[in-house]
Design a protein around this motif. Structure first.
Motif, PDB file in Angstrom:
ATOM      1  N   GLU A 205       0.827  -1.211   0.000  1.00  9.69           N
ATOM      2  CA  GLU A 205       0.000   0.000   0.000  1.00  9.69           C
ATOM      3  C   GLU A 205       0.860   1.261   0.000  1.00  9.69           C
ATOM      4  O   GLU A 205       0.554   2.232  -0.696  1.00  9.69           O
ATOM      5  CB  GLU A 205      -0.935  -0.021   1.207  1.00  9.69           C
ATOM      6  CG  GLU A 205      -2.034  -1.078   1.101  1.00  9.69           C
ATOM      7  CD  GLU A 205      -2.837  -1.235   2.377  1.00  9.69           C
ATOM      8  OE1 GLU A 205      -2.459  -0.619   3.398  1.00  9.69           O
ATOM      9  OE2 GLU A 205      -3.836  -1.980   2.369  1.00  9.69           O
ATOM     10  N   VAL A 206       1.953   1.235   0.758  1.00  8.42           N
ATOM     11  CA  VAL A 206       2.868   2.374   0.772  1.00  8.42           C
ATOM     12  C   VAL A 206       3.550   2.518  -0.587  1.00  8.42           C
ATOM     13  O   VAL A 206       3.662   3.627  -1.128  1.00  8.42           O
ATOM     14  CB  VAL A 206       3.907   2.231   1.903  1.00  8.42           C
ATOM     15  CG1 VAL A 206       4.982   3.310   1.786  1.00  8.42           C
ATOM     16  CG2 VAL A 206       3.233   2.304   3.267  1.00  8.42           C
ATOM     17  N   PHE A 207       4.020   1.407  -1.139  1.00  5.85           N
ATOM     18  CA  PHE A 207       4.628   1.448  -2.469  1.00  5.85           C
ATOM     19  C   PHE A 207       3.684   2.120  -3.472  1.00  5.85           C
ATOM     20  O   PHE A 207       4.106   2.931  -4.308  1.00  5.85           O
ATOM     21  CB  PHE A 207       4.948   0.032  -2.955  1.00  5.85           C
ATOM     22  CG  PHE A 207       6.200  -0.573  -2.396  1.00  5.85           C
ATOM     23  CD1 PHE A 207       7.019   0.114  -1.514  1.00  5.85           C
ATOM     24  CD2 PHE A 207       6.584  -1.861  -2.754  1.00  5.85           C
ATOM     25  CE1 PHE A 207       8.179  -0.455  -1.007  1.00  5.85           C
ATOM     26  CE2 PHE A 207       7.739  -2.444  -2.264  1.00  5.85           C
ATOM     27  CZ  PHE A 207       8.540  -1.736  -1.385  1.00  5.85           C
ATOM     28  N   ALA A 208       2.405   1.775  -3.387  1.00  8.18           N
ATOM     29  CA  ALA A 208       1.433   2.258  -4.370  1.00  8.18           C
ATOM     30  C   ALA A 208       1.231   3.772  -4.301  1.00  8.18           C
ATOM     31  O   ALA A 208       0.776   4.381  -5.274  1.00  8.18           O
ATOM     32  CB  ALA A 208       0.101   1.551  -4.179  1.00  8.18           C
ATOM     33  N   GLN A 209       1.573   4.385  -3.186  1.00  4.80           N
ATOM     34  CA  GLN A 209       1.370   5.823  -3.014  1.00  4.80           C
ATOM     35  C   GLN A 209       2.668   6.621  -3.104  1.00  4.80           C
ATOM     36  O   GLN A 209       2.671   7.831  -2.831  1.00  4.80           O
ATOM     37  CB  GLN A 209       0.699   6.074  -1.650  1.00  4.80           C
ATOM     38  CG  GLN A 209      -0.673   5.440  -1.504  1.00  4.80           C
ATOM     39  CD  GLN A 209      -1.663   5.926  -2.550  1.00  4.80           C
ATOM     40  OE1 GLN A 209      -1.731   7.124  -2.827  1.00  4.80           O
ATOM     41  NE2 GLN A 209      -2.425   5.002  -3.138  1.00  4.80           N
ATOM     42  N   THR A 210       3.743   5.960  -3.480  1.00  2.82           N
ATOM     43  CA  THR A 210       5.049   6.607  -3.486  1.00  2.82           C
ATOM     44  C   THR A 210       5.789   6.322  -4.787  1.00  2.82           C
ATOM     45  O   THR A 210       5.242   5.718  -5.715  1.00  2.82           O
ATOM     46  CB  THR A 210       5.900   6.113  -2.295  1.00  2.82           C
ATOM     47  OG1 THR A 210       6.146   4.703  -2.450  1.00  2.82           O
ATOM     48  CG2 THR A 210       5.196   6.366  -0.968  1.00  2.82           C
ATOM     49  N   GLY A 211       7.054   6.726  -4.823  1.00  3.86           N
ATOM     50  CA  GLY A 211       7.862   6.502  -6.016  1.00  3.86           C
ATOM     51  C   GLY A 211       8.144   5.042  -6.306  1.00  3.86           C
ATOM     52  O   GLY A 211       8.688   4.721  -7.371  1.00  3.86           O
ATOM     53  N   ALA A 212       7.789   4.145  -5.407  1.00  4.04           N
ATOM     54  CA  ALA A 212       7.963   2.712  -5.639  1.00  4.04           C
ATOM     55  C   ALA A 212       6.819   2.103  -6.429  1.00  4.04           C
ATOM     56  O   ALA A 212       6.821   0.904  -6.722  1.00  4.04           O
ATOM     57  CB  ALA A 212       8.110   1.973  -4.302  1.00  4.04           C
ATOM     58  N   ASN A 213       5.839   2.915  -6.794  1.00  2.00           N
ATOM     59  CA  ASN A 213       4.682   2.393  -7.513  1.00  2.00           C
ATOM     60  C   ASN A 213       5.060   1.976  -8.936  1.00  2.00           C
ATOM     61  O   ASN A 213       5.981   2.521  -9.534  1.00  2.00           O
ATOM     62  CB  ASN A 213       3.581   3.449  -7.568  1.00  2.00           C
ATOM     63  CG  ASN A 213       2.241   2.865  -7.990  1.00  2.00           C
ATOM     64  OD1 ASN A 213       2.019   1.662  -7.888  1.00  2.00           O
ATOM     65  ND2 ASN A 213       1.350   3.706  -8.453  1.00  2.00           N
ATOM     66  N   SER A 214       4.342   1.002  -9.460  1.00  2.00           N
ATOM     67  CA  SER A 214       4.517   0.562 -10.845  1.00  2.00           C
ATOM     68  C   SER A 214       3.315  -0.274 -11.241  1.00  2.00           C
ATOM     69  O   SER A 214       2.555  -0.756 -10.380  1.00  2.00           O
ATOM     70  CB  SER A 214       5.795  -0.276 -11.012  1.00  2.00           C
ATOM     71  OG  SER A 214       5.650  -1.532 -10.362  1.00  2.00           O
TER      72      SER A 214
END
Length: 301
Positions: A205-214
């Motif tokens: 969930e954090v990845f999805a809202q940050t620069g780690a999203n893809s």
């Protein structure tokens, strides 16, 4: 208009089903796996061709969805039986991810036979093929594209003409190279998160809202966490496609270290018997204590 298919694995079969649903006349299917062809032919009510030339004879438009450069060359220029026997006036739409130069070769062979060829590279997966929501990148002559476009629009949510033969295949190679790098990176991030004792649902969930999203996070993240590697795009295909991009880079004198490292990871999967897992299976190499062959034990997947 009669339509034939050569190569009816996961993608080709679902494209044929989609066109049948849309009231196109699918007349013949062919596959090196004879059972795959006969099973699909029985489902669609069409012929299971025993020869490539039989598909050409009974079709106005022939889709090809084969595995690699060698398979592509074989179906168009194999000694004896091939698709270009009596092919004058036919249109070949080639959807496999192969080297750009092979698409150029096929176009030249088709032209000599009085036929036309178009590459229609797919940046989508099995579900999209069945639902008519592919993303298609096309290369060839504008004339061939104009003929193919009405059919392609029944298979795709988006159809984009890139340019001459080989150009769409270059774009597709880069799409898959970057996708594979993103997949490997996500597996390492989640693997390290698991080793640190973090809640992976929270981490995704954090990845999805940050620069780690893809896009890969959306399609593969939960599968990596749950070890669900049902195959939509195999590790073996990922290795092949990264290899196409790396060869293009080699020809230009470019070094792509991330692409090379990613390809090596997928090749390791193949070597360890995991090549037919989905590309998300790369997580089996990065999560601590998953793939047991590293320690000489059995494979738990």
């Amino acid at each position: 208009m009669n339509i034939g298919f050569v190569g009816v694995g996961r993608m080709g079969a679902n494209m044929a089903r989609r066109l049948k649903d849309q009231k196109f006349n699918v007349t013949a299917v062919y596959d090196a796996n004879r059972k795959a062809a006969t099973d699909l032919a029985g489902e669609l009510g069409c012929a299971a061709a025993q020869d490539l030339s039989e598909v050409t004879a009974g079709s106005d438009v022939i889709f090809t969805v084969v595995t690699n450069d060698n398979a592509m060359r074989s179906i168009f220029s194999g000694s004896g039986d091939n698709l270009l026997k009596n092919a004058r006036g036919k249109l070949f739409i080639n959807c496999a991810t192969i080297s750009p130069q092979v698409h150029v070769e096929v176009e030249e062979l088709a032209k000599k036979a009085g036929a036309e060829s178009l590459e229609a590279c797919m940046a989508s997966s099995i579900t999209q093929a069945r639902e008519g929501k592919l993303y298609l990148m096309c290369g060839g002559t504008e004339k061939a594209f104009g003929k193919a476009e009405p059919i392609l629009k029944e298979l795709a949510a988006s159809v984009r003409f890139i340019g001459k033969a080989g150009e769409a295949a270059k774009v597709k190679a880069l799409v898959n190279m970057v996708m594979n790098i993103n997949t490997a990176g996500l597996a390492e991030g989640l693997g390290l998160g698991a080793a640190l004792g973090l809640d992976l649902k929270m981490l995704r969930e954090v990845f999805a809202q940050t620069g780690a999203n893809s896009r890969v996070l959306e399609t593969d993240g939960e599968d990596m966490q749950n070890r669900d590697h049902s195959c939509f795009f195999s590790a073996a295909h990922a290795a092949k496609d990264s290899g196409i991009a790396l060869e293009l880079a080699r020809q230009l004198g470019l070094e792509l270290p991330l692409a090379r490292a990613t390809k090596e990871q997928y090749e390791r999967m193949i070597a360890e018997g995991l090549g037919e897992l989905d590309k998300s299976g790369i997580a089996e190499l990065t999560f601590k204590d998953r793939h047991k062959s590293r320690r000489g034990g059995s494979n738990p997947v």
